[in-house]
Scaffold this motif. Structure first.
Motif, PDB file in Angstrom:
ATOM      1  N   SER A 208     -10.636  15.915  -3.800  1.00  0.00           N
ATOM      2  CA  SER A 208     -10.082  15.311  -2.586  1.00  0.00           C
ATOM      3  C   SER A 208     -10.187  13.790  -2.680  1.00  0.00           C
ATOM      4  CB  SER A 208     -10.823  15.824  -1.356  1.00  0.00           C
ATOM      5  OG  SER A 208     -12.188  15.491  -1.450  1.00  0.00           O
ATOM      6  N   PRO A 209      -9.339  13.071  -1.966  1.00  0.00           N
ATOM      7  CA  PRO A 209      -9.345  11.608  -2.056  1.00  0.00           C
ATOM      8  C   PRO A 209     -10.649  10.995  -1.568  1.00  0.00           C
ATOM      9  CG  PRO A 209      -7.318  12.397  -1.053  1.00  0.00           C
ATOM     10  CD  PRO A 209      -8.242  13.563  -1.120  1.00  0.00           C
ATOM     11  N   ARG A 210     -11.022   9.915  -2.208  1.00  0.00           N
ATOM     12  CA  ARG A 210     -12.110   9.074  -1.708  1.00  0.00           C
ATOM     13  C   ARG A 210     -11.680   7.633  -1.880  1.00  0.00           C
ATOM     14  NH1 ARG A 210     -15.678   7.044  -5.512  1.00  0.00           N
ATOM     15  NH2 ARG A 210     -15.384   7.779  -7.645  1.00  0.00           N
ATOM     16  N   VAL A 211     -12.023   6.827  -0.914  1.00  0.00           N
ATOM     17  CA  VAL A 211     -11.609   5.420  -0.911  1.00  0.00           C
ATOM     18  C   VAL A 211     -12.846   4.553  -0.792  1.00  0.00           C
ATOM     19  CG1 VAL A 211     -10.122   3.691   0.155  1.00  0.00           C
ATOM     20  CG2 VAL A 211      -9.494   6.106   0.286  1.00  0.00           C
ATOM     21  N   PRO A 212     -13.156   3.744  -1.807  1.00  0.00           N
ATOM     22  CA  PRO A 212     -14.327   2.860  -1.698  1.00  0.00           C
ATOM     23  C   PRO A 212     -14.099   1.797  -0.626  1.00  0.00           C
ATOM     24  CG  PRO A 212     -13.077   2.385  -3.693  1.00  0.00           C
ATOM     25  CD  PRO A 212     -12.453   3.591  -3.079  1.00  0.00           C
ATOM     26  N   GLU A 213     -15.187   1.288  -0.079  1.00  0.00           N
ATOM     27  CA  GLU A 213     -15.086   0.239   0.938  1.00  0.00           C
ATOM     28  C   GLU A 213     -14.444  -1.008   0.330  1.00  0.00           C
ATOM     29  OE1 GLU A 213     -15.884   0.265   4.242  1.00  0.00           O
ATOM     30  OE2 GLU A 213     -16.143   2.413   3.953  1.00  0.00           O
ATOM     31  N   VAL A 214     -13.653  -1.694   1.135  1.00  0.00           N
ATOM     32  CA  VAL A 214     -13.035  -2.947   0.716  1.00  0.00           C
ATOM     33  C   VAL A 214     -13.460  -4.041   1.687  1.00  0.00           C
ATOM     34  CG1 VAL A 214     -11.041  -1.819  -0.349  1.00  0.00           C
ATOM     35  CG2 VAL A 214     -10.926  -2.513   2.054  1.00  0.00           C
ATOM     36  N   GLU A 215     -13.191  -5.281   1.320  1.00  0.00           N
ATOM     37  CA  GLU A 215     -13.559  -6.413   2.170  1.00  0.00           C
ATOM     38  C   GLU A 215     -12.818  -6.316   3.505  1.00  0.00           C
ATOM     39  OE1 GLU A 215     -12.979 -11.265   2.318  1.00  0.00           O
ATOM     40  OE2 GLU A 215     -12.550 -10.173   0.480  1.00  0.00           O
TER      41      GLU A 215
ATOM     42  N   VAL B 287      -7.964  14.701   2.731  1.00  0.00           N
ATOM     43  CA  VAL B 287      -7.490  13.390   3.180  1.00  0.00           C
ATOM     44  C   VAL B 287      -8.679  12.457   3.357  1.00  0.00           C
ATOM     45  CG1 VAL B 287      -7.553  14.047   5.617  1.00  0.00           C
ATOM     46  CG2 VAL B 287      -6.058  12.192   4.889  1.00  0.00           C
ATOM     47  N   ALA B 288      -8.466  11.175   3.072  1.00  0.00           N
ATOM     48  CA  ALA B 288      -9.481  10.145   3.321  1.00  0.00           C
ATOM     49  C   ALA B 288      -8.803   9.003   4.059  1.00  0.00           C
ATOM     50  CB  ALA B 288     -10.086   9.647   2.010  1.00  0.00           C
ATOM     51  N   VAL B 289      -9.556   8.341   4.936  1.00  0.00           N
ATOM     52  CA  VAL B 289      -9.001   7.262   5.753  1.00  0.00           C
ATOM     53  C   VAL B 289      -9.836   6.000   5.552  1.00  0.00           C
ATOM     54  CG1 VAL B 289      -8.389   6.514   8.086  1.00  0.00           C
ATOM     55  CG2 VAL B 289      -8.224   8.937   7.476  1.00  0.00           C
ATOM     56  N   LEU B 290      -9.157   4.887   5.372  1.00  0.00           N
ATOM     57  CA  LEU B 290      -9.820   3.587   5.261  1.00  0.00           C
ATOM     58  C   LEU B 290      -9.236   2.671   6.321  1.00  0.00           C
ATOM     59  CD1 LEU B 290     -11.605   1.498   3.646  1.00  0.00           C
ATOM     60  CD2 LEU B 290      -9.503   0.921   2.429  1.00  0.00           C
ATOM     61  N   GLN B 291     -10.090   1.986   7.079  1.00  0.00           N
ATOM     62  CA  GLN B 291      -9.631   1.027   8.075  1.00  0.00           C
ATOM     63  C   GLN B 291      -9.948  -0.382   7.601  1.00  0.00           C
ATOM     64  OE1 GLN B 291     -11.352   2.075  11.876  1.00  0.00           O
ATOM     65  NE2 GLN B 291      -9.617   3.417  12.355  1.00  0.00           N
TER      66      GLN B 291
END
Length: 200
Positions: A52-59, A145-149
């Motif tokens: 499943s998707p994973r999104v690392p933290e971004v600035e 699903v993965a969500v990044l804000q």
């Protein structure tokens, strides 16, 4: 390379692991060039199973000057390759950008042409104050699903206008950069009008 100076490689192949990347920066005023001491490499690995998707933290927040290009990234990792969809929060609800093109940029008719989404890279050309807000990237595949804000802040230079005009070293109409202190001999009223966003 995107406007933030980050390198984005699309459609990675096994042969990309043989490449080395260096960053070179050129000072716009002096022309002085600096190059990164270490080279960056891409490590290509074969997926062992679906994930499943994973999104690392971004600035976040991302700050850009008004009138420049704003770039937001969603470096999602998954197999099969995830589909990336961008949204903007309005009143706490994530709305697809396609429904917001008319609203972004203060209702500008050209807003749709300013907003570009190419998978993991979301770009706003000539960012305006109204583009400030929270954007969400949804990475979706058959496994989940993965969500990044990411919060975007569009800032503008602070300017000051004093009326009636005040002399600044022989000039009339001070700019903020000229004001150290202000002395006015005659009795009367001064009106100070500021524009722009000042962050401390």
């Amino acid at each position: 390379m995107v406007s933030t100076g980050q390198l984005v490689v699309r459609r990675v192949r096994n042969s990309d692991s043989q490449l080395a990347f260096r960053c070179r920066a050129v000072h716009t005023l002096t022309g002085t060039t600096h190059e990164s001491a270490n080279a960056a490499r891409i490590y290509v690995t074969a997926p062992r199973s679906e994930s499943s998707p994973r999104v690392p933290e971004v600035e976040s927040p991302v700050r850009v000057q008004r009138g420049t290009t704003a770039t937001l990234l969603c470096p999602a990792q998954a197999y099969p390759t995830p589909t990336i969809t961008w949204y903007r929060q309005e009143n706490g609800v994530d709305l697809p950008l396609s429904t917001l093109n008319g609203m972004m940029g203060g209702g500008s008719r050209r807003a749709g042409s300013r907003v570009k989404s190419t998978g993991a890279v979301f770009t706003i050309l000539t960012a305006e104050d109204a583009d400030t807000g929270t954007y969400s990237c949804y990475a979706n595949n058959t496994e989940g699903v993965a969500v990044l804000q990411v919060e975007l802040k569009v800032v503008s230079a602070l300017s000051v206008r004093v009326t009636p005009p005040v002399a600044c070293g022989g000039r009339r109409g001070c700019r903020a950069s000229h004001l150290r202190h202000l002395s006015y001999v005659k009795l009367g009223h001064l009106t100070c009008v500021t524009s722009g966003i000042l962050e401390i």
